[in-house]
Scaffold this motif. Structure first.
Motif, PDB file in Angstrom:
ATOM      1  N   SER A 194      75.996  59.242  65.267  1.00  0.00           N
ATOM      2  CA  SER A 194      75.737  58.921  66.237  1.00  0.00           C
ATOM      3  C   SER A 194      75.189  60.327  67.257  1.00  0.00           C
ATOM      4  O   SER A 194      74.407  60.010  68.233  1.00  0.00           O
ATOM      5  N   ARG A 195      74.827  61.344  66.710  1.00  0.00           N
ATOM      6  CA  ARG A 195      74.596  62.340  67.407  1.00  0.00           C
ATOM      7  C   ARG A 195      74.424  63.719  66.707  1.00  0.00           C
ATOM      8  O   ARG A 195      75.166  63.635  65.241  1.00  0.00           O
ATOM      9  N   GLN A 241      68.851  59.536  80.693  1.00  0.00           N
ATOM     10  CA  GLN A 241      68.890  57.937  79.291  1.00  0.00           C
ATOM     11  C   GLN A 241      67.364  57.416  79.432  1.00  0.00           C
ATOM     12  O   GLN A 241      67.968  57.253  80.326  1.00  0.00           O
ATOM     13  N   ARG A 265      69.895  50.204  67.365  1.00  0.00           N
ATOM     14  CA  ARG A 265      70.116  51.375  66.486  1.00  0.00           C
ATOM     15  C   ARG A 265      69.839  50.638  65.391  1.00  0.00           C
ATOM     16  O   ARG A 265      70.307  49.557  64.906  1.00  0.00           O
ATOM     17  N   TRP A 281      68.949  51.462  71.067  1.00  0.00           N
ATOM     18  CA  TRP A 281      68.196  53.682  71.100  1.00  0.00           C
ATOM     19  C   TRP A 281      68.080  53.668  71.873  1.00  0.00           C
ATOM     20  O   TRP A 281      67.371  53.352  73.465  1.00  0.00           O
ATOM     21  N   VAL A 295      68.913  57.398  74.205  1.00  0.00           N
ATOM     22  CA  VAL A 295      69.280  58.857  74.183  1.00  0.00           C
ATOM     23  C   VAL A 295      68.517  59.485  75.152  1.00  0.00           C
ATOM     24  O   VAL A 295      67.548  59.681  75.792  1.00  0.00           O
ATOM     25  N   ASP A 341      65.978  64.320  72.863  1.00  0.00           N
ATOM     26  CA  ASP A 341      66.244  63.841  72.138  1.00  0.00           C
ATOM     27  C   ASP A 341      63.979  63.477  71.201  1.00  0.00           C
ATOM     28  O   ASP A 341      64.235  64.350  70.998  1.00  0.00           O
ATOM     29  N   GLU A 347      71.535  70.523  73.312  1.00  0.00           N
ATOM     30  CA  GLU A 347      72.190  69.738  73.924  1.00  0.00           C
ATOM     31  C   GLU A 347      71.633  69.905  74.834  1.00  0.00           C
ATOM     32  O   GLU A 347      71.389  70.891  75.645  1.00  0.00           O
TER      33      GLU A 347
END
Length: 465
Positions: free
Chosen positions: A137-138, A260, A269, A277, A279, A283, A336
């Motif tokens: 998940s990451r 997000q 997802r 989904w 993110v 990303d 990140e």
């Protein structure tokens, strides 16, 4: 994405006896026996349970030591964030007795294993295998340090439990949803270049290729008059698309890239129908960087990366080799978003210091009017003097839907007004950037990689770099 790797057991860390479900079942079965003993109920229960406990202790002592077993973990070295893979455990039994073994892997929760526990029956002198699937998940590099084993005794009333070190690591790389779209653009560009070579004899780019004799369809402006005078017949210059140019992606990872954003259409997802989904913008920006890398390296240009926030966080020197995509993906993996204001001036200064050759600089950021006015606009003249600059913004598709939808109540009307104001602010910021000489692309995540690739192809085909 990488080959599988095995991690043998390195050491065992202590052990402790653990009762099994059979011990509780035996206590329930023997309880009526205590009721018929002449010693009294409580004394009889104490006697029966004491004997049962003593047998369980002996049973645990007769179980083989955890350190005598060999444990291996097989898994790929890397996978992408939207992918899944299988992790297998192999337990080898060097003894002469069949063993019942329980296993629990101490893997990170964000790897999202279907089940990190397994039960195995290991034959004497043999081995048994269990497996699970993981859906990370990451992003990041995850170290897998240990596995807990529980080995039952001969009777099965108790077991030995201990930790074994099974070192291993797996890298979860950024999503690359637009890979197919990027590869398609490379193929189309290569076909177009081949068509130009057929139509014009040998290329229609801007980089000199060779001299050849004049043909009927050639343009007069391509005639080389000196070569014509020497040869005594018309000679033309032919050109090909320039190669070995430099494309640098500057990826913002500051606070505005932490917001997000969902894919257009709110796609769920894979494997998790209840999760949209959604993110960070960062990303989505990584996906665009990877697409640009595929297209540029596929056409012979050198592509590099500078990831920054309040300082430079990762640098990949520009190269045109096939392995450049892997290098860029590896550099992006641990990054990140951080909740600080991005320092474009420092990022540009670092870029100018490291890479002096004229390049196409692609700045991937968020076109929020206030941060753009305070940080990007004052810094942009540093690079516009010597480089061609494209600024790419990631627009939220949800805001687009609010702005273009028909409100059904007062809340929706206010939301529409706010969305229109936000889009108007982005448009003003983009206009100011264009006024300085930058090319601006403002797209939703699903369309940004393709738009960036098209902008690069346009620059390349027109010879502006």
């Amino acid at each position: 994405m990488a080959g599988s790797s095995s991690s043998p057991v390195a050491r065992a860390v202590g052990w402790l006896p653990v009762p099994t479900w059979r011990l509780g079942a035996a206590a329930v079965v023997l309880a009526p026996v205590a009721a018929v003993l002449p010693t009294g109920l409580w004394a009889a229960l104490a006697l029966v349970n004491g004997v049962l406990l003593a047998v369980a202790v002996v049973d645990a002592a007769l179980a083989p030591a955890v350190r005598t077993l060999t444990v291996e973990r097989d898994m790929p070295a890397a996978l992408t964030l939207d992918g899944q893979t299988t992790v297998r455990w192999h337990v080898a039994n060097p003894g002469r007795r069949r063993l019942r073994v329980r296993l629990a892997d101490q893997m990170a929760p964000s790897l999202r294993a279907d089940d990190r526990r397994a039960r195995l029956v290991v034959p004497p002198g043999g081995r048994a295998t269990a497996s699970t699937r993981i859906h990370p998940s990451r992003r990041g590099r995850f170290s897998l340090a240990g596995v807990t084993l529980r080995v039952e005794g001969p009777v099965g009333l108790a077991a030995r439990q201990g930790d074994v070190a099974v070192p291993g690591a797996i890298r979860v790389l950024p999503r690359f949803r637009s890979r197919q779209e990027a590869e398609l653009r490379v193929e189309r560009a290569q076909v177009l270049q081949a068509g130009l070579r057929l139509a014009q004899g040998h290329g229609g780019g801007t980089e000199f290729d060779r001299l050849r004799e004049y043909e009927l369809d050639d343009e007069f402006r391509h005639i080389d008059w000196r070569a014509t005078a020497r040869a005594g017949k018309p000679i033309v210059r032919t050109y090909r698309a320039e190669r070995n140019q430099t494309v640098l992606a500057l990826l913002d990872s500051g606070r505005t890239m932490a917001g997000q954003v969902a894919l257009e259409g709110g796609r769920a997802r894979a494997g998790y129908a209840d999760e949209t989904w959604t993110v960070p913008r960062l990303d989505h920006g990584m996906d665009a960087v990877l697409a640009l890398t595929v297209v540029a390296t596929g056409l012979g240009d050198a592509t590099g990366l500078v990831a920054f926030a309040d300082n430079v966080r990762a640098v990949v020197p520009p190269r045109g080799r096939p392995g450049q995509l892997s290098r860029v993906s590896e550099a992006l993996t641990p990054i990140e978003p951080v909740l600080v204001e991005s320092d474009y001036r420092r990022a540009f200064a670092e870029t100018l210091t490291r890479f002096r050759r004229r390049a196409l600089l692609v700045v991937i950021t968020e076109l929020s009017p206030e941060p753009i006015s305070e940080t990007l606009l004052p810094a942009l003249p540093l690079v516009l003097r010597d480089h061609l600059v494209v600024v790419a913004g990631l627009r939220d598709p949800e805001v687009d839907r609010w702005a273009h939808g028909t409100p059904e109540d007062a809340d929706a009307a206010y939301r529409k007004a706010a969305a229109l104001a936000a889009l108007d602010g982005r448009a003003r910021a983009a206009a100011r950037l264009r006024g300085l000489g930058a090319t601006v692309i403002d797209e939703v995540p699903a369309r940004l990689p393709g738009a960036l690739a098209d902008a690069y192809l346009d620059v390349k085909s027109t010879g502006r770099l």
